[in-house]
Design a protein around this motif. Structure first.
Motif, PDB file in Angstrom:
ATOM      1  N   ILE A 152       9.379  26.032 -25.794  1.00 31.38           N
ATOM      2  CA  ILE A 152       9.998  26.221 -24.491  1.00 31.38           C
ATOM      3  C   ILE A 152       9.133  26.821 -23.651  1.00 31.38           C
ATOM      4  N   VAL A 153       7.813  27.537 -23.765  1.00 33.52           N
ATOM      5  CA  VAL A 153       6.914  28.040 -22.822  1.00 33.52           C
ATOM      6  C   VAL A 153       6.439  26.623 -22.207  1.00 33.52           C
ATOM      7  N   LEU A 154       6.076  25.562 -22.953  1.00 34.15           N
ATOM      8  CA  LEU A 154       5.596  24.237 -22.314  1.00 34.15           C
ATOM      9  C   LEU A 154       6.506  23.597 -21.520  1.00 34.15           C
ATOM     10  N   LEU A 155       7.784  23.977 -21.790  1.00 33.54           N
ATOM     11  CA  LEU A 155       9.249  23.448 -21.075  1.00 33.54           C
ATOM     12  C   LEU A 155       8.958  24.118 -19.638  1.00 33.54           C
ATOM     13  N   ILE A 156       8.938  25.362 -19.551  1.00 33.67           N
ATOM     14  CA  ILE A 156       8.784  26.120 -18.233  1.00 33.67           C
ATOM     15  C   ILE A 156       7.659  25.685 -17.575  1.00 33.67           C
ATOM     16  N   ILE A 157       6.675  25.367 -18.065  1.00 27.75           N
ATOM     17  CA  ILE A 157       5.326  24.751 -17.341  1.00 27.75           C
ATOM     18  C   ILE A 157       5.580  23.540 -16.970  1.00 27.75           C
ATOM     19  N   TYR A 158       6.304  22.658 -17.716  1.00 29.59           N
ATOM     20  CA  TYR A 158       6.738  21.245 -17.463  1.00 29.59           C
ATOM     21  C   TYR A 158       7.648  21.218 -16.064  1.00 29.59           C
ATOM     22  N   ILE A 159       8.588  22.354 -16.045  1.00 27.68           N
ATOM     23  CA  ILE A 159       9.511  22.436 -14.985  1.00 27.68           C
ATOM     24  C   ILE A 159       8.848  22.905 -13.728  1.00 27.68           C
ATOM     25  N   TYR A 160       7.858  23.837 -13.745  1.00 25.90           N
ATOM     26  CA  TYR A 160       7.274  24.006 -12.803  1.00 25.90           C
ATOM     27  C   TYR A 160       6.240  22.991 -12.093  1.00 25.90           C
ATOM     28  N   SER A 161       5.521  22.406 -13.281  1.00 24.37           N
ATOM     29  CA  SER A 161       4.670  21.176 -12.809  1.00 24.37           C
ATOM     30  C   SER A 161       5.513  20.218 -11.839  1.00 24.37           C
ATOM     31  N   SER A 162       6.637  19.891 -12.341  1.00 25.01           N
ATOM     32  CA  SER A 162       7.558  19.008 -11.736  1.00 25.01           C
ATOM     33  C   SER A 162       7.974  19.355 -10.429  1.00 25.01           C
ATOM     34  N   ILE A 163       8.122  20.659 -10.207  1.00 26.92           N
ATOM     35  CA  ILE A 163       8.488  21.130  -8.593  1.00 26.92           C
ATOM     36  C   ILE A 163       7.466  21.035  -7.839  1.00 26.92           C
ATOM     37  N   LYS A 164       6.241  21.465  -8.492  1.00 22.85           N
ATOM     38  CA  LYS A 164       4.899  21.159  -7.585  1.00 22.85           C
ATOM     39  C   LYS A 164       4.563  19.621  -7.255  1.00 22.85           C
ATOM     40  N   TRP A 165       4.744  18.884  -8.406  1.00 22.44           N
ATOM     41  CA  TRP A 165       4.546  17.396  -7.995  1.00 22.44           C
ATOM     42  C   TRP A 165       5.455  16.799  -6.808  1.00 22.44           C
ATOM     43  N   SER A 166       6.504  17.390  -7.096  1.00 26.77           N
ATOM     44  CA  SER A 166       7.463  16.832  -6.161  1.00 26.77           C
ATOM     45  C   SER A 166       7.353  16.981  -4.560  1.00 26.77           C
ATOM     46  N   LYS A 167       6.556  18.313  -4.279  1.00 26.95           N
ATOM     47  CA  LYS A 167       6.220  18.470  -3.161  1.00 26.95           C
ATOM     48  C   LYS A 167       4.903  17.750  -2.681  1.00 26.95           C
ATOM     49  N   ASN A 168       4.253  17.085  -3.591  1.00 25.56           N
ATOM     50  CA  ASN A 168       3.059  16.234  -3.477  1.00 25.56           C
ATOM     51  C   ASN A 168       3.006  14.953  -4.260  1.00 25.56           C
ATOM     52  N   PRO A 169       4.077  13.999  -3.804  1.00 24.47           N
ATOM     53  CA  PRO A 169       4.520  12.955  -4.601  1.00 24.47           C
ATOM     54  C   PRO A 169       3.283  11.767  -4.497  1.00 24.47           C
ATOM     55  N   VAL A 170       2.208  11.923  -3.808  1.00 22.24           N
ATOM     56  CA  VAL A 170       1.180  10.963  -3.744  1.00 22.24           C
ATOM     57  C   VAL A 170       0.220  11.221  -4.569  1.00 22.24           C
ATOM     58  N   LEU A 171      -0.624  10.370  -5.467  1.00 22.85           N
ATOM     59  CA  LEU A 171      -2.002  10.859  -6.080  1.00 22.85           C
ATOM     60  C   LEU A 171      -2.861  10.645  -5.327  1.00 22.85           C
ATOM     61  N   ASP A 172      -4.078  11.279  -5.517  1.00 25.43           N
ATOM     62  CA  ASP A 172      -5.378  11.454  -4.853  1.00 25.43           C
ATOM     63  C   ASP A 172      -5.874   9.985  -5.095  1.00 25.43           C
ATOM     64  N   GLY A 173      -6.488   9.347  -4.353  1.00 24.12           N
ATOM     65  CA  GLY A 173      -6.919   8.086  -4.088  1.00 24.12           C
ATOM     66  C   GLY A 173      -6.140   6.797  -4.282  1.00 24.12           C
ATOM     67  N   SER A 174      -4.907   7.133  -4.047  1.00 24.39           N
ATOM     68  CA  SER A 174      -3.619   6.129  -4.066  1.00 24.39           C
ATOM     69  C   SER A 174      -3.735   5.180  -2.880  1.00 24.39           C
ATOM     70  N   SER A 175      -3.474   3.746  -2.888  1.00 26.25           N
ATOM     71  CA  SER A 175      -3.476   3.102  -1.903  1.00 26.25           C
ATOM     72  C   SER A 175      -2.424   3.283  -1.008  1.00 26.25           C
ATOM     73  N   MET A 176      -2.582   2.545   0.202  1.00 25.85           N
ATOM     74  CA  MET A 176      -1.636   2.789   1.512  1.00 25.85           C
ATOM     75  C   MET A 176      -0.131   2.579   1.162  1.00 25.85           C
ATOM     76  N   GLU A 177      -0.039   1.717   0.118  1.00 28.41           N
ATOM     77  CA  GLU A 177       1.180   1.433  -0.186  1.00 28.41           C
ATOM     78  C   GLU A 177       1.919   2.421  -1.047  1.00 28.41           C
ATOM     79  N   MET A 178       0.897   3.218  -1.844  1.00 23.23           N
ATOM     80  CA  MET A 178       1.533   4.451  -2.540  1.00 23.23           C
ATOM     81  C   MET A 178       1.561   5.711  -1.670  1.00 23.23           C
ATOM     82  N   GLU A 179       1.297   5.784  -0.480  1.00 24.11           N
ATOM     83  CA  GLU A 179       1.063   6.899   0.374  1.00 24.11           C
ATOM     84  C   GLU A 179       2.451   7.427   1.032  1.00 24.11           C
ATOM     85  N   THR A 180       3.678   6.477   0.609  1.00 22.13           N
ATOM     86  CA  THR A 180       4.886   6.960   1.078  1.00 22.13           C
ATOM     87  C   THR A 180       5.644   6.956   0.041  1.00 22.13           C
ATOM     88  N   ALA A 181       6.768   7.860  -0.055  1.00 21.43           N
ATOM     89  CA  ALA A 181       7.696   8.208  -1.228  1.00 21.43           C
ATOM     90  C   ALA A 181       8.694   6.889  -1.261  1.00 21.43           C
TER      91      ALA A 181
END
Length: 351
Positions: A152-181
């Protein structure tokens, strides 16, 4: 609740049950349409990839039935059902549902989500397999209460991380094609939706959850109605248990995935299943283990078939999703479906 529904439906004549089945199928399809449309609308409104919406909000909603069934089973002294429900759902979701969805339509893969939620999906399955081993619990296989709270603790961490990831949908070093959602097609679609969608954001969110409620509610009535009708026309109970009941627990995910693919939003289908697999481990197993003092015992036959199949199908999907073609192909979908089919056969011929 399910027993009450079953008893109530059993009092109706067969022709009324057929009518109920028809109505529930209609509501199920309309609920899935509403769910997919609003999920896509919200993804475009927030600028979040559809796969992330599927892996969080949609998967949380469609996984609630499994969590409810598992927690109640654990409380009522049937923890085996709780664990079997979670592992069986992972196998059915990844093999049956994604396999069929790939065969029916196109399943494009979002690289960002694969590198984030996809890793969590595989490691959650591996973690479940490890904590199920006898040596981990110091004797017979058992997922203890403290492990449930850890999940359950890991679930809370996962949900929190998903919210953060949603605000930064592009991985570092991604190509130009990946820089837009969004793709160009999605930009056009977003313009159409923003023109057509006049309702406030809170209304759209409520409509999304209304779609989830329609899908789950109609499924809860549809499956027992079909089961009762099947018994009345002479179909053996063993066949019903192996097909309708097992199929019914994954019906919300199945209908959502097929509807998403039919509407051209395959990313949403993949996100839904990836998120559902994670939640089946952290949410379903975690909640069920946390509410029982003795934890969840792991039946011996789970080491022979259920757990190995879960790992095989998760790893296969992981490998397919990282392929160069950036989609789950029909061939790969067939392999996933074949793994599920062989698993189903072995349940009756090997164990």
């Amino acid at each position: 609740m399910e027993a009450v529904i079953h008893t109530y439906l059993a009092s109706f004549p067969t022709f009324v049950l057929v009518l109920i089945i028809s109505v529930m199928l209609y509501i199920l399809s309309k609920g899935a349409d509403l769910l997919v449309d609003k999920a896509v609308s919200l993804s475009l409104h927030w600028g979040v990839p559809k796969m992330i919406i599927g892996a969080t909000i949609v998967s949380l909603g469609t996984t609630l039935p499994e969590a409810t069934v598992s927690v109640l089973a654990a409380i009522n002294g049937n923890p085996d059902l709780a664990l079997g429900n979670a592992i069986g759902s992972i196998i059915a979701d990844t093999g049956l549902i994604l396999g069929l969805a790939a065969l029916i339509g196109r399943l494009p893969v979002d690289r960002v989500v694969v590198e984030r939620q996809g890793k969590v999906q595989v490691w959650a399955g591996i973690l479940l397999a490890v904590v199920s081993l006898p040596f981990f619990s110091g004797g017979n296989g058992n997922i203890s209460r403290w492990v449930g709270w850890l999940f359950i603790v890991l679930l809370i961490i996962y949900i929190y991380s998903s919210i953060k990831w949603s605000k930064n949908p592009v991985l570092d070093g991604s190509s130009m094609e990946m820089e837009t959602a969004f793709t160009v097609e999605e930009h056009i679609l977003s313009e159409d939706i923003l023109v057509e969608e006049k309702s406030p954001l809170i209304i759209q969110i409520l409509e999304l959850f209304a779609g989830i409620a329609l899908v789950i509610g109609s499924s809860k009535i549809l499956i027992p109605a079909v089961e009762i009708s099947a018994v009345r026309v002479g179909i053996p109970q063993s066949i019903i248990a192996a097909t309708l009941i097992a199929f019914g627990t994954s019906l919300p995910e199945l209908v959502t995935a097929i509807t998403a693919v039919r509407k051209g939003h395959g990313e949403l289908a993949i996100g839904n299943i990836v998120g559902a697999d994670i939640l089946n481990v952290l949410f379903v197993v975690g909640s069920a283990a946390a509410v029982t003092s003795g934890g969840l015992d792991v039946p011996l036959n789970f080491y022979k078939l259920q757990i190995p199949t879960m790992l095989i199908i998760l790893i296969a999907f992981r490998l397919f999703s990282k392929g160069d073609n950036e989609e789950i192909t029909k061939k790969e979908g067939f392999i996933l479906f074949l793994i599920y089919f062989v698993y189903l056969i072995l349940n009756f011929t090997w164990l």
